[in-house]
Design a protein around this motif. Structure first.
Motif, PDB file in Angstrom:
ATOM      1  N   LEU A   1       7.632  -0.210 -16.245  1.00 58.31           N
ATOM      2  CA  LEU A   1       6.808   0.241 -14.907  1.00 58.31           C
ATOM      3  C   LEU A   1       5.682  -0.527 -14.907  1.00 58.31           C
ATOM      4  O   LEU A   1       4.785  -0.367 -15.814  1.00 58.31           O
ATOM      5  CB  LEU A   1       6.606   1.816 -14.856  1.00 58.31           C
ATOM      6  N   GLY A   2       5.590  -1.509 -13.954  1.00 69.87           N
ATOM      7  CA  GLY A   2       4.411  -2.398 -13.600  1.00 69.87           C
ATOM      8  C   GLY A   2       3.321  -1.536 -12.853  1.00 69.87           C
ATOM      9  O   GLY A   2       3.602  -1.160 -11.870  1.00 69.87           O
ATOM     10  N   LEU A   3       2.155  -1.351 -13.485  1.00 69.46           N
ATOM     11  CA  LEU A   3       1.078  -0.754 -12.847  1.00 69.46           C
ATOM     12  C   LEU A   3      -0.283  -1.577 -12.793  1.00 69.46           C
ATOM     13  O   LEU A   3      -1.417  -0.893 -12.445  1.00 69.46           O
ATOM     14  CB  LEU A   3       0.919   0.682 -13.593  1.00 69.46           C
ATOM     15  N   ASP A   4       0.049  -2.794 -13.139  1.00 71.17           N
ATOM     16  CA  ASP A   4      -1.264  -3.686 -13.343  1.00 71.17           C
ATOM     17  C   ASP A   4      -2.037  -3.761 -11.912  1.00 71.17           C
ATOM     18  O   ASP A   4      -1.319  -3.423 -10.559  1.00 71.17           O
ATOM     19  CB  ASP A   4      -1.062  -5.056 -13.495  1.00 71.17           C
ATOM     20  N   ASP A   5      -3.373  -3.804 -11.831  1.00 71.21           N
ATOM     21  CA  ASP A   5      -4.069  -4.077 -10.595  1.00 71.21           C
ATOM     22  C   ASP A   5      -4.243  -2.926  -9.552  1.00 71.21           C
ATOM     23  O   ASP A   5      -4.576  -3.230  -8.335  1.00 71.21           O
ATOM     24  CB  ASP A   5      -3.687  -5.519  -9.773  1.00 71.21           C
ATOM     25  N   ASN A   6      -4.198  -1.743 -10.161  1.00 71.96           N
ATOM     26  CA  ASN A   6      -4.268  -0.564  -9.625  1.00 71.96           C
ATOM     27  C   ASN A   6      -5.630  -0.187  -9.902  1.00 71.96           C
ATOM     28  O   ASN A   6      -6.391  -0.698 -10.506  1.00 71.96           O
ATOM     29  CB  ASN A   6      -3.346   0.619  -9.818  1.00 71.96           C
TER      30      ASN A   6
ATOM     31  N   ASN B   1       0.925  -1.163   0.116  1.00 72.88           N
ATOM     32  CA  ASN B   1       0.140   0.180  -0.045  1.00 72.88           C
ATOM     33  C   ASN B   1       0.802   1.236   0.049  1.00 72.88           C
ATOM     34  O   ASN B   1       1.480   1.495   1.016  1.00 72.88           O
ATOM     35  CB  ASN B   1      -0.958  -0.032   1.181  1.00 72.88           C
ATOM     36  N   ILE B   2       0.820   1.777  -1.089  1.00 74.71           N
ATOM     37  CA  ILE B   2       1.943   3.056  -1.391  1.00 74.71           C
ATOM     38  C   ILE B   2       1.282   4.382  -0.738  1.00 74.71           C
ATOM     39  O   ILE B   2       0.028   4.587  -1.131  1.00 74.71           O
ATOM     40  CB  ILE B   2       2.369   3.162  -2.851  1.00 74.71           C
ATOM     41  N   THR B   3       1.587   4.868   0.422  1.00 75.06           N
ATOM     42  CA  THR B   3       1.159   6.087   0.937  1.00 75.06           C
ATOM     43  C   THR B   3       1.712   7.197   0.185  1.00 75.06           C
ATOM     44  O   THR B   3       2.649   7.071  -0.549  1.00 75.06           O
ATOM     45  CB  THR B   3       1.627   6.024   2.484  1.00 75.06           C
ATOM     46  N   PRO B   4       1.092   8.234   0.704  1.00 76.78           N
ATOM     47  CA  PRO B   4       1.682   9.741  -0.091  1.00 76.78           C
ATOM     48  C   PRO B   4       3.065   9.936   0.265  1.00 76.78           C
ATOM     49  O   PRO B   4       3.996  10.366  -0.546  1.00 76.78           O
ATOM     50  CB  PRO B   4       0.730  10.684   0.499  1.00 76.78           C
ATOM     51  N   PRO B   5       3.477   9.747   1.580  1.00 72.55           N
ATOM     52  CA  PRO B   5       5.073  10.019   1.942  1.00 72.55           C
ATOM     53  C   PRO B   5       6.013   8.711   1.066  1.00 72.55           C
ATOM     54  O   PRO B   5       7.130   8.948   0.673  1.00 72.55           O
ATOM     55  CB  PRO B   5       5.106   9.708   3.305  1.00 72.55           C
ATOM     56  N   SER B   6       5.258   7.541   0.993  1.00 74.68           N
ATOM     57  CA  SER B   6       5.972   6.757   0.148  1.00 74.68           C
ATOM     58  C   SER B   6       6.248   7.095  -1.341  1.00 74.68           C
ATOM     59  O   SER B   6       7.142   6.805  -1.781  1.00 74.68           O
ATOM     60  CB  SER B   6       5.354   5.374   0.183  1.00 74.68           C
ATOM     61  N   LEU B   7       5.003   7.344  -1.787  1.00 74.16           N
ATOM     62  CA  LEU B   7       5.015   7.981  -3.295  1.00 74.16           C
ATOM     63  C   LEU B   7       5.967   8.887  -3.763  1.00 74.16           C
ATOM     64  O   LEU B   7       6.903   9.065  -4.723  1.00 74.16           O
ATOM     65  CB  LEU B   7       3.390   8.234  -3.666  1.00 74.16           C
ATOM     66  N   LYS B   8       5.981   9.908  -2.490  1.00 71.43           N
ATOM     67  CA  LYS B   8       6.958  11.044  -2.596  1.00 71.43           C
ATOM     68  C   LYS B   8       8.423  10.669  -3.047  1.00 71.43           C
ATOM     69  O   LYS B   8       9.304  10.935  -3.814  1.00 71.43           O
ATOM     70  CB  LYS B   8       6.837  11.993  -1.575  1.00 71.43           C
TER      71      LYS B   8
ATOM     72  N   LYS C   1       2.754  -2.868  -9.008  1.00 70.85           N
ATOM     73  CA  LYS C   1       1.363  -3.840  -9.184  1.00 70.85           C
ATOM     74  C   LYS C   1       0.576  -3.702  -7.862  1.00 70.85           C
ATOM     75  O   LYS C   1       1.201  -4.067  -6.728  1.00 70.85           O
ATOM     76  CB  LYS C   1       1.760  -4.992  -9.807  1.00 70.85           C
ATOM     77  N   ASP C   2      -0.833  -3.646  -7.908  1.00 72.20           N
ATOM     78  CA  ASP C   2      -1.716  -3.948  -6.823  1.00 72.20           C
ATOM     79  C   ASP C   2      -0.923  -2.909  -5.552  1.00 72.20           C
ATOM     80  O   ASP C   2      -0.847  -3.454  -4.405  1.00 72.20           O
ATOM     81  CB  ASP C   2      -1.749  -5.281  -6.571  1.00 72.20           C
ATOM     82  N   CYS C   3      -0.782  -1.762  -5.764  1.00 70.56           N
ATOM     83  CA  CYS C   3      -0.337  -0.776  -4.779  1.00 70.56           C
ATOM     84  C   CYS C   3      -1.301   0.100  -4.294  1.00 70.56           C
ATOM     85  O   CYS C   3      -0.925   1.068  -3.860  1.00 70.56           O
ATOM     86  CB  CYS C   3       1.035  -0.028  -5.190  1.00 70.56           C
ATOM     87  N   GLN C   4      -2.541   0.015  -4.737  1.00 68.82           N
ATOM     88  CA  GLN C   4      -3.543   1.040  -4.384  1.00 68.82           C
ATOM     89  C   GLN C   4      -3.322   2.540  -5.105  1.00 68.82           C
ATOM     90  O   GLN C   4      -3.644   3.254  -4.266  1.00 68.82           O
ATOM     91  CB  GLN C   4      -3.964   1.039  -2.932  1.00 68.82           C
ATOM     92  N   LEU C   5      -2.751   2.543  -6.208  1.00 67.81           N
ATOM     93  CA  LEU C   5      -2.372   3.921  -6.817  1.00 67.81           C
ATOM     94  C   LEU C   5      -3.547   4.301  -7.520  1.00 67.81           C
ATOM     95  O   LEU C   5      -4.254   3.717  -7.925  1.00 67.81           O
ATOM     96  CB  LEU C   5      -1.178   3.758  -7.808  1.00 67.81           C
ATOM     97  N   SER C   6      -3.834   5.733  -7.156  1.00 68.21           N
ATOM     98  CA  SER C   6      -5.046   6.286  -7.897  1.00 68.21           C
ATOM     99  C   SER C   6      -4.270   6.683  -9.255  1.00 68.21           C
ATOM    100  O   SER C   6      -3.244   6.871  -9.728  1.00 68.21           O
ATOM    101  CB  SER C   6      -5.385   7.516  -7.005  1.00 68.21           C
ATOM    102  N   SER C   7      -5.307   7.402 -10.012  1.00 68.03           N
ATOM    103  CA  SER C   7      -4.961   7.743 -11.381  1.00 68.03           C
ATOM    104  C   SER C   7      -4.125   9.326 -11.134  1.00 68.03           C
ATOM    105  O   SER C   7      -3.310   9.461 -11.769  1.00 68.03           O
ATOM    106  CB  SER C   7      -6.194   8.533 -12.236  1.00 68.03           C
ATOM    107  N   GLU C   8      -4.358   9.897 -10.283  1.00 67.13           N
ATOM    108  CA  GLU C   8      -3.567  11.002  -9.800  1.00 67.13           C
ATOM    109  C   GLU C   8      -1.863  10.597  -9.589  1.00 67.13           C
ATOM    110  O   GLU C   8      -1.264  11.374  -9.603  1.00 67.13           O
ATOM    111  CB  GLU C   8      -4.122  12.060  -8.668  1.00 67.13           C
ATOM    112  N   ASP C   9      -2.107   9.694  -8.755  1.00 65.34           N
ATOM    113  CA  ASP C   9      -0.771   9.121  -8.246  1.00 65.34           C
ATOM    114  C   ASP C   9       0.116   8.727  -9.663  1.00 65.34           C
ATOM    115  O   ASP C   9       1.338   9.065  -9.559  1.00 65.34           O
ATOM    116  CB  ASP C   9      -0.801   7.674  -7.385  1.00 65.34           C
ATOM    117  N   VAL C  10      -0.705   8.076 -10.391  1.00 64.29           N
ATOM    118  CA  VAL C  10       0.074   7.722 -11.614  1.00 64.29           C
ATOM    119  C   VAL C  10       0.467   9.092 -12.710  1.00 64.29           C
ATOM    120  O   VAL C  10       1.603   8.928 -13.092  1.00 64.29           O
ATOM    121  CB  VAL C  10      -0.776   6.796 -12.584  1.00 64.29           C
ATOM    122  N   ASP C  11      -0.250   9.772 -12.546  1.00 61.37           N
ATOM    123  CA  ASP C  11      -0.007  11.196 -13.009  1.00 61.37           C
ATOM    124  C   ASP C  11       1.249  11.711 -12.421  1.00 61.37           C
ATOM    125  O   ASP C  11       2.033  12.089 -13.397  1.00 61.37           O
ATOM    126  CB  ASP C  11      -0.965  12.215 -13.099  1.00 61.37           C
TER     127      ASP C  11
END
Length: 75
Positions: free
Chosen positions: A62-67, A12-19, A37-47
């Motif tokens: 860059l694997g983004l499946d299952d988000n 589960n990638i949190t906002p501090p982790s994403l940063k 993959k499967d890290c509960q990322l939103s479209s805003e996170d992907v942007d």
């Protein structure tokens, strides 16, 4: 050693982790593949990740499946 493949699948990638991941993408020149993959990322996170990729010339995968479903996200 240099990390060339980072697998964060299922975390589960949190906002501090994403940063921190975004900082990594912008400054790391050895990472070839990042699996989010499967890290509960939103479209805003992907942007945000996409913006960071503009500064990276070495990442080949860059694997983004299952988000979140990004198919309805406007371009």
């Amino acid at each position: 050693t240099n990390v060339v493949h980072l697998d964060l699948d299922g975390n589960n990638i949190t906002p501090p982790s994403l940063k921190k991941i975004i900082q990594l993408i912008k400054s790391n020149y050895t990472l070839l593949y990042l699996d989010l993959k499967d890290c509960q990322l939103s479209s805003e996170d992907v942007d945000k990740l996409a913006q960071a990729l503009r500064y990276n010339n070495t990442l080949f995968g860059l694997g983004l499946d299952d988000n979140e479903d990004f198919s309805d996200h406007p371009e």
